[in-house]
Design an enzyme around this catalytic site. Sequence first.
Site, mmCIF file in Angstrom:
data_model
loop_
_atom_site.group_PDB
_atom_site.id
_atom_site.type_symbol
_atom_site.label_atom_id
_atom_site.label_comp_id
_atom_site.label_asym_id
_atom_site.label_seq_id
_atom_site.Cartn_x
_atom_site.Cartn_y
_atom_site.Cartn_z
ATOM 1 N N CYS A 289 17.682 -3.259 5.699
ATOM 2 C CA CYS A 289 16.966 -4.441 5.910
ATOM 3 C C CYS A 289 17.052 -5.369 4.615
ATOM 4 C CB CYS A 289 15.409 -4.423 6.223
ATOM 5 S SG CYS A 289 14.507 -5.864 6.402
ATOM 6 N N CYS B 238 8.883 -11.780 3.572
ATOM 7 C CA CYS B 238 8.951 -10.370 4.165
ATOM 8 C C CYS B 238 7.745 -10.322 4.963
ATOM 9 C CB CYS B 238 8.827 -9.314 2.961
ATOM 10 S SG CYS B 238 8.675 -7.674 3.607
ATOM 11 N N CYS C 6 0.822 -1.063 0.037
ATOM 12 C CA CYS C 6 -0.076 -0.026 -0.004
ATOM 13 C C CYS C 6 0.801 1.270 -0.076
ATOM 14 C CB CYS C 6 -0.895 -0.145 1.085
ATOM 15 S SG CYS C 6 -0.065 -0.375 2.858
ATOM 16 N N CYS D 201 15.051 -10.259 2.751
ATOM 17 C CA CYS D 201 14.396 -11.073 1.595
ATOM 18 C C CYS D 201 15.578 -11.919 0.884
ATOM 19 C CB CYS D 201 13.477 -10.512 0.833
ATOM 20 S SG CYS D 201 14.149 -9.046 0.135
#
Length: 574
Positions: free
Chosen positions: A551, A496, A27, A554
């Site tokens: 980060c 994730c 989103c 993934c």
Amino acid sequence: MLSTVDGKAVRVSTEVGEHKDGARPKCAVFGVVSGNRGPADSEGAQMCYFGLHAQQHRGQESAGILSMEVHDAVSAASKKRKREPIDVAPGNKDLGRGWRSHPNLTALHPRGKDKAKGKKLIRSKAHLHKDFGLVTDIFTKDYLAALKGGCAIGHTRYSTSGSDKTVHNIQPFLVKYRDGHIGVAHNGDICNFKKIQEQFVKTGTLFHSTSDSELILHLISRSQKQTQPEQVVEALSMLEGAFSILICTERYFFALRDPNGFRPLHMGIIQRKSKHDCKENGPQKAPYFAFASETCAFDLIGAKLIREVEPGEIICIDLNKCSSPSEFKSLRLPRKYGISPCIFEFVYFARADSQIFGASVDEVRYLSGKQLARESPVPTGNNVVVIPVPTSANVAALAYARECNKIGYRCRYDLGLVRNNYVGRTFITPGQADRALKVRRKFGVSKRVVSGAIVVLVDDSVVRGTTSMRLVKLLKDHGAKEVHFRSASPPVKHPCYFGMDFPNPGELIANKHKDVKSIAKKIGVETLAYLSWEGLKSAVLEAKPSSKTWCGACFTGNYPVPTPHGKTDKTYDW
């Protein structure tokens, strides 16, 4: 349509173009706030409309806009009353805005009594409209005109699973509690959602949706703190995970990011002048302050970027003191795990013309392409052509080709794939037609570029690998002599939990095969190479972002905060 404007709620099912290989953001948020008092027009909602439209790539399933109309009673009456010059009789106090004292004033607005108690009589009205579909389909001229108010927040989203495709999960959420109306728009994932939700359910709390975002409203409403800023700080301090949030109440506007800063959020300003600005020293309206996930939304509405909301920061705006950023309060959430923005935002999800985390997305992708060329250049041979998978890989492929030529590997850059931007809806269900039809609907091939050439196909990432396989077959069907594949990011191996919707680990092609060669064989290419994790970090840091740590869970499996145990489908049904 789902709307409090006309009181109707009708679900309209919409299927839109899917993201490559199933990887997609969840989103985007956008909000505006102004210090203008009195009954407002729908200018704030219109800005939200364009802000969401600019960020449509971050969510194409549903969208919504909430506006808050807040004013005092004198302002409300003066808006309706025709202002005419009047003679104020001796002893009659001029109340301003064309008002003079009269017997009915106290009944209309007992301002004197409230003022003695240190209070103001405030009138507020919340307007909400949300539905399934694209922003341009949901908000007609009439709906936007009804969304009045100088404060507005908007949201556009994807669901994370089929069970989440319910009208109750469409944001913004709006409720009314002891301190009045409160609305929230949230981008991200709350990792400890299940734990807190279970505690609430045991005490009898009712949940209206399956979204973790609803939890934010419950935490705020249950807080025993006296003021709304204190309630927000206490509520958000209990959360772990990724959350960039906009909150709108009858008195305050809040914009905040989680302490790790996983998702981007920016603040901008729109300076406005009234219709009298043609006159010298004409009055200037209070500015609008805008907040957006990506800065491309500011470009569309003419806003100037002020800065990003810092990780762990809560920008608290009193609607009575909203003329300058110097009047805003900056509150802080406690930090447990350090700062770790999502590096995959640069790889694929953010728009190329945006600036996120203090760096240009376009520049990072260009530097990633250069680094990829240094690590894995084109094969030697005649008629070697580098082509991108449009559109997120365009810049990386251009930089890759330029750098290959610079270091002595001859090739040319060209556009061999043509993307159809008007795919629209599809009513073909799985199993009814060849799966390759999905790719043929989205991409065409330029025979001039591909026929007889050694093609090096550059993409930003490889997730499931299904789209890659179909593109390779498409190129070979149109005469490509060889096809080689280069990915401008490392192999995606892990799910994730921080606001990106990746497939389950078992569906990721990097987990289905033991090495790169076997993946290349599965895709159908002569060679396959990925940009290394260190190479991606190097490219990002070269663009001088605001953070030095990232980060990349993934890619690496190293999660910067605790993740939900055993939860891989990210479904919040209970």
